[in-house]
Scaffold this motif. Structure first.
Motif, PDB file in Angstrom:
ATOM      1  N   THR A 365     100.194  -4.425  62.680  1.00  0.00           N
ATOM      2  CA  THR A 365      99.999  -5.464  63.633  1.00  0.00           C
ATOM      3  C   THR A 365     100.442  -6.571  63.286  1.00  0.00           C
ATOM      4  O   THR A 365      99.902  -7.336  64.978  1.00  0.00           O
ATOM      5  N   SER A 366     100.862  -7.269  62.326  1.00  0.00           N
ATOM      6  CA  SER A 366     101.457  -8.715  62.847  1.00  0.00           C
ATOM      7  C   SER A 366     102.786  -8.119  62.098  1.00  0.00           C
ATOM      8  O   SER A 366     103.392  -8.088  61.424  1.00  0.00           O
ATOM      9  N   PRO A 367     103.783  -9.502  63.822  1.00  0.00           N
ATOM     10  CA  PRO A 367     105.324  -9.298  63.638  1.00  0.00           C
ATOM     11  C   PRO A 367     105.155  -9.859  62.604  1.00  0.00           C
ATOM     12  O   PRO A 367     104.882 -10.785  62.002  1.00  0.00           O
ATOM     13  N   ASN A 372     110.339  -8.921  54.390  1.00  0.00           N
ATOM     14  CA  ASN A 372     108.734  -8.836  53.515  1.00  0.00           C
ATOM     15  C   ASN A 372     108.479  -7.551  53.958  1.00  0.00           C
ATOM     16  O   ASN A 372     106.723  -7.813  54.256  1.00  0.00           O
ATOM     17  N   ASN A 373     108.713  -6.206  54.220  1.00  0.00           N
ATOM     18  CA  ASN A 373     107.797  -5.243  54.533  1.00  0.00           C
ATOM     19  C   ASN A 373     107.206  -5.314  55.998  1.00  0.00           C
ATOM     20  O   ASN A 373     106.506  -4.569  55.691  1.00  0.00           O
ATOM     21  N   GLY A 374     107.752  -6.411  56.198  1.00  0.00           N
ATOM     22  CA  GLY A 374     107.781  -5.992  58.124  1.00  0.00           C
ATOM     23  C   GLY A 374     106.279  -7.016  57.819  1.00  0.00           C
ATOM     24  O   GLY A 374     105.534  -6.997  59.396  1.00  0.00           O
ATOM     25  N   CYS A 375     106.296  -7.956  57.190  1.00  0.00           N
ATOM     26  CA  CYS A 375     104.671  -8.721  57.034  1.00  0.00           C
ATOM     27  C   CYS A 375     105.515  -9.966  57.518  1.00  0.00           C
ATOM     28  O   CYS A 375     106.481 -10.530  56.844  1.00  0.00           O
ATOM     29  N   LYS A 421      96.149 -12.953  58.854  1.00  0.00           N
ATOM     30  CA  LYS A 421      94.696 -11.395  57.993  1.00  0.00           C
ATOM     31  C   LYS A 421      96.145 -10.441  57.714  1.00  0.00           C
ATOM     32  O   LYS A 421      94.795  -9.087  57.420  1.00  0.00           O
ATOM     33  N   ASP A 422      96.873 -10.587  57.368  1.00  0.00           N
ATOM     34  CA  ASP A 422      97.568  -9.540  56.708  1.00  0.00           C
ATOM     35  C   ASP A 422      97.221  -9.491  55.524  1.00  0.00           C
ATOM     36  O   ASP A 422      97.615  -8.982  54.467  1.00  0.00           O
ATOM     37  N   LEU A 497     100.306  -9.696  49.295  1.00  0.00           N
ATOM     38  CA  LEU A 497      99.756  -8.313  50.058  1.00  0.00           C
ATOM     39  C   LEU A 497      99.535  -7.201  49.458  1.00  0.00           C
ATOM     40  O   LEU A 497      99.454  -6.816  48.024  1.00  0.00           O
ATOM     41  N   LYS A 498      98.730  -7.029  49.793  1.00  0.00           N
ATOM     42  CA  LYS A 498      97.703  -5.543  49.281  1.00  0.00           C
ATOM     43  C   LYS A 498      98.572  -4.297  49.490  1.00  0.00           C
ATOM     44  O   LYS A 498      98.965  -4.180  50.734  1.00  0.00           O
TER      45      LYS A 498
END
Length: 498
Positions: A365-367, A372-375, A421-422, A497-498
């Motif tokens: 949900t975060s661009p 970085n695996n989409g984070c 937020k991620d 990142l979790k």
């Protein structure tokens, strides 16, 4: 007359008992009789009704079986005959009681039992009271003065049955009194006469009809037919179309059909009766009122946009091969692996539009960055702010109480958590080497717990904060000097990142 009463009384009593003690009939007959004997040379010429006198008869009949009735008949017959030369003649009266057996042609073998026209044969024996006179044109003299003799009778007739209660019987019966002298001539064989009779026959009671179908039980071959059923002369339900289903059960009584379909035809052989079949010319299934579902997908062909491909109801019968919720005809990625979220075109979704599909995007949900695996990557300046905040967190000596000077630094951390937020905030509490290992471990845990409590109080999500005390085990400077020990007493902050 005394002799007549002696002859008739016991017989009448017997007839009354027989007639009313069981199912039977009573008949009232008119009779006319013709002579045949010595006076006419035994020519056996009948149906010459010259000088006729009328008589009458009473009969009782008991039903024995379809072929036979027992008949008791009492008759009064008058016979008058004069030869052609008028030289000799006889005028006789007969009271006759006969017990006869009647063979019926309407026995179900020759004619139907309920036939309206029923021929019969009859034969029997009995007794007769004879009173006769010999006469010519000039004289008359008694021949017998009341004789009781035996009598043999045989005849033929027809019963015209109007209904179950009333019929008309006509018959011709030869009566042969066992006495040759009643005509005044004793030569030759016994004289006889033919009795012509016509009479109405009344049944004592209406025949038993247990099932109320209008056919007496004795004729009824289907004695338990429901009252609603139309029946034939044998009392069996009518089956107009001869399909094995009686009309009262047959939904299509004039069309030969299938007994399993209430007697209705099924021309497409789909086990749905034509009257219920919306597609009577094409084999179908009962679920769709006889219409087909060619691909067996549970959607009838008339509503199936893909009638030859097993599909889904939500796609009006079209398929979704990869099960992603987008029918194949609109799916640009028809082989998407199961479980992967897709967009409206059936291709793997990228909710945040960062070029990393949701299936592998750790932050869908975060661009973010592909690397970085989409984070979103933690900016260098943010890392520096966290490092600066680390150095700005301080406690009262030997305690887990934050100094007020730490608050601005921690407020900065709260804002960073809100931006990323991620990510999860990882906090490691450290001490110097003063004191025991156990005490230092406990103190370090208490201090990170205090930091966490402050952050949560400022709106941070406690589930995104990991707080762990490690004691004196991971120094970053020497504990031999005051400056080194000061560096070792710290709360290290990092985003993970979790």
């Amino acid at each position: 007359m005394k002799k007549i009463r002696l002859l008739l009384i016991p017989i009448l009593m017997s007839l009354w008992h027989c007639g009313y003690g069981q199912s039977g009939a009573i008949g009232f007959h008119m009779t006319a009789s013709e002579y045949d004997g010595d006076l006419n040379g035994n020519k056996h010429h009948f149906y010459n009704f010259k000088d006729q006198k009328l008589g009458g008869a009473l009969s009782f009949q008991q039903y024995l079986n379809p072929s036979f009735n027992l008949v008791e008949k009492i008759s009064f017959n008058q016979v008058r005959y004069q030869n052609d030369e008028h030289s000799q003649g006889v005028d006789a009266s007969f009271w006759v009681v006969n017990l006869k057996l009647k063979y019926k042609f309407n026995n179900g073998y020759i004619f139907k039992e309920g036939a309206a026209i029923a021929p019969f044969l009859v034969a029997g024996i009995g007794g007769t009271y004879i009173d006769s006179r010999q006469y010519t044109e000039a004289s008359s003299a008694k021949i017998t003065d009341g004789q009781i003799k035996g009598n043999v009778a045989a005849g033929v007739g027809i019963l015209f049955q109007f209904n179950d209660r009333v019929g008309l019987e006509v018959a011709n019966t030869i009566n042969a009194p066992l006495y040759d002298g009643w005509d005044g001539v004793t030569k030759g064989g016994n004289d006889l006469y033919m009795q012509h009779s016509a009479g109405l026959i009344f049944n004592f009671k209406k025949p038993r009809d247990t099932d109320g179908d209008g056919v007496p039980d004795r004729k009824d071959k289907c004695a338990e037919t429901p009252k609603a059923a139309s029946v034939n002369s044998n009392g069996c339900p009518i089956d107009t179309d001869k399909d094995g289903v009686a009309d009262y059960l047959d939904k299509c009584p004039t069309l030969e059909g299938n007994p399993d379909l209430n007697g209705c035809p099924d021309k497409d052989h789909d086990n749905v009766a034509d009257i219920d079949d919306k597609c009577p010319d094409v084999p179908g299934i009962a679920r769709f009122a006889g219409c087909p579902d060619s691909d067996n997908d549970g959607i009838e062909d008339s509503k199936d946009k893909c009638p030859n491909i097993a599909g889904l109801d939500i796609f009006e019968g079209c398929a979704d091969g990869d099960g992603d919720g987008v029918q194949d005809s609109q799916d640009k990625c028809p082989d998407t692996e199961k479980g992967i979220k897709v967009d409206a075109t059936g291709c793997p979704a990228d909710s945040d539009g960062d070029g990393v599909t949701d299936a592998v995007d750790r932050c869908p949900t975060s661009p973010g960055d592909v690397a970085n695996n989409g984070c979103p990557a933690v900016k260098e300046e943010v890392a520096k702010r966290l490092n600066f905040a680390t150095r700005g967190i301080s406690f009262e000596t030997g305690k887990a109480i934050l100094k007020p000077s730490s608050y601005p630094m921690l407020d900065e951390v709260v804002s960073i958590l809100a931006e990323y937020k991620d990510y999860t905030l990882k906090m490691d509490g450290h001490t110097d080497s003063n004191g025991s290992n156990a005490a230092n471990l406990k103190l370090s845990q208490s201090r990170v717990d205090a930091v966490k409590a402050y952050l949560v109080s400022k709106g941070a999500d406690e589930n995104r904060i990991e707080a762990k005390g490690v004691g004196e085990e991971q120094p970053i400077a020497t504990n031999a000097t005051a400056a080194g020990r000061a560096q070792n007493r710290r709360v290290a902050l990092s985003l993970i990142l979790k």
